[in-house]
Design an enzyme around this catalytic site. Structure first.
Site, PDB file in Angstrom:
ATOM      1  N   LYS A  77      -2.150  -1.495  -3.961  1.00 61.64           N
ATOM      2  CA  LYS A  77      -3.018  -0.319  -3.905  1.00 61.64           C
ATOM      3  C   LYS A  77      -2.182   0.941  -3.953  1.00 61.64           C
ATOM      4  CE  LYS A  77      -6.106   1.848  -0.665  1.00 61.64           C
ATOM      5  NZ  LYS A  77      -6.476   1.914   0.716  1.00 61.64           N
ATOM      6  N   LYS A 117       0.855  -1.188   0.000  1.00 63.71           N
ATOM      7  CA  LYS A 117       0.000   0.000   0.000  1.00 63.71           C
ATOM      8  C   LYS A 117       0.886   1.231   0.000  1.00 63.71           C
ATOM      9  CE  LYS A 117      -3.618   2.467   2.390  1.00 63.71           C
ATOM     10  NZ  LYS A 117      -4.719   2.392   3.356  1.00 63.71           N
TER      11      LYS A 117
END
Ligand code: PBG
Length: 328
Positions: free
Chosen positions: A252, A197
């Site tokens: 992400k 992330k």
């Protein structure tokens, strides 16, 4: 030998031929629908995310019904917590009677066949908008945060969540969550780790939606989310999370990080998911609203690109539109 010797275009002559030779396909079974839920009454539109709203519980049941009728396998829930419930430690995150436990058990009792994914992170619940607890200098404390995430995840599992998805990027949290779930009788609860992330500016509209933009202020998340400059580090994060017991990994944001999705799918044998985040959604919607791009074609192209890169599933705010199109 006449020129050209190889005619690649021969295989592209007809729609049936192109379908027959397609290397990847997008299907409704690839989609996870992220939903925002709030404690108030009715729907509140999210200005920066056209077509997305903060739902109350009735709105959530309707969305779940829609997901099932479209054959979308799972939804991912994100809470919008009222300001007076936010504290420096985010204690509302492990309140058994809190918003997420209530709507998770409501969903599972009404729609047991719909997968329910919940976010493990403190940012919707903290008065400072960080994903963990902070010290006087504003530094996010790792181990203290992990022990709170453990309480949050156990509360979610007890409410009936199928998948817990830690999006906080603390070190060591996957192992702690896995051990806790095993010890407390939740051995079938799956862990989808937001392993890679990035500290991305593409989360802007999401932070508007859950109301953490205001609490976060000028602070950022660079001491725990990954540097956008790094790719090999993402592989290290993913390897660690698998070793600690993650069942699935996530990259992400999505489109700016297709290289990471590609490499993760190549290196690891676990399912790789990708999150087409709020900023990606907002960009596509804005360009389409201006008539600058074709909404449906660009949506499907952006989603199919994730499959081509190797993702086995996609979190996307386009899930209902994409599913409706794919079901036609
Ligand atoms: C918070 C969280 C964020 C997103 C999912 N969970 C934002 C953040 O880290 O600040 C972003 C999703 C999106 O932008 O669509 N733990």
């Amino acid at each position: 030998m006449s020129y050209p010797r190889t005619r690649m275009r021969r295989m592209r002559s007809d729609d049936w031929m192109r379908r027959l030779t397609a290397e990847n396909t997008l299907s409704v079974s690839d989609l996870i629908w992220p939903l925002f839920v709030h404690d108030g009454c009715g729907e509140e539109a999210v200005a920066s995310m056209p077509g997305v709203a903060r739902l109350d519980s009735d709105g959530l049941w309707r969305a779940a019904e829609q997901a099932l009728s479209l054959n979308i396998p799972a939804v991912a829930l994100f809470p919008v917590i009222s300001e007076e419930k936010k504290t420096s430690d985010g204690a509302e995150a492990w309140n058994e009677k809190g918003l997420i436990p209530r709507v998770v058990s409501g969903l599972k009792s009404r729609f047991p066949e719909l997968g329910v994914i919940v976010d493990v992170a403190l940012d919707p619940y903290t008065s400072h908008g960080q994903d963990g607890v902070i010290n006087d200098a504003g530094m996010v404390l790792n181990d203290e945060t992990v022990s709170l995430l453990r309480r949050q995840a156990l509360t979610q599992a007890a409410a009936g969540a199928d998948i817990v998805a830690p999006s906080d990027m603390m070190d060591g949290r996957i192992g702690v969550l896995r051990d806790a779930l095993e010890a407390e009788g939740f051995s079938n609860v799956k862990i989808l780790s937001y392993a890679a992330k990035y500290a991305s500016a593409f989360y802007g509209p999401f932070r508007d939606a859950v109301g953490s933009a205001g609490t976060l202020g000028k602070a950022d998340k660079q001491t725990y989310q990954m540097s956008v400059a790094n790719r090999r580090e993402a592989l290290a994060e993913m390897r660690l999370d698998l070793e600690e017991g993650a069942d699935m990994l996530m990259v992400k944001p999505g489109m700016p990080y297709l290289d990471v999705v590609r490499e993760a799918a190549y290196v690891f044998d676990a399912p790789i998911f990708v999150y087409q985040v709020s900023g990606e959604y907002a960009m596509l919607c804005a360009a389409a609203a201006n008539g600058w791009i074709n909404a449906d074609l660009c949506m499907v192209e952006s989603l199919l690109a994730f499959k081509r890169a190797g993702a086995c599933g996609i979190l996307t705010y386009f899930a209902p539109q994409a599913a409706a199109l794919l079901n036609q």
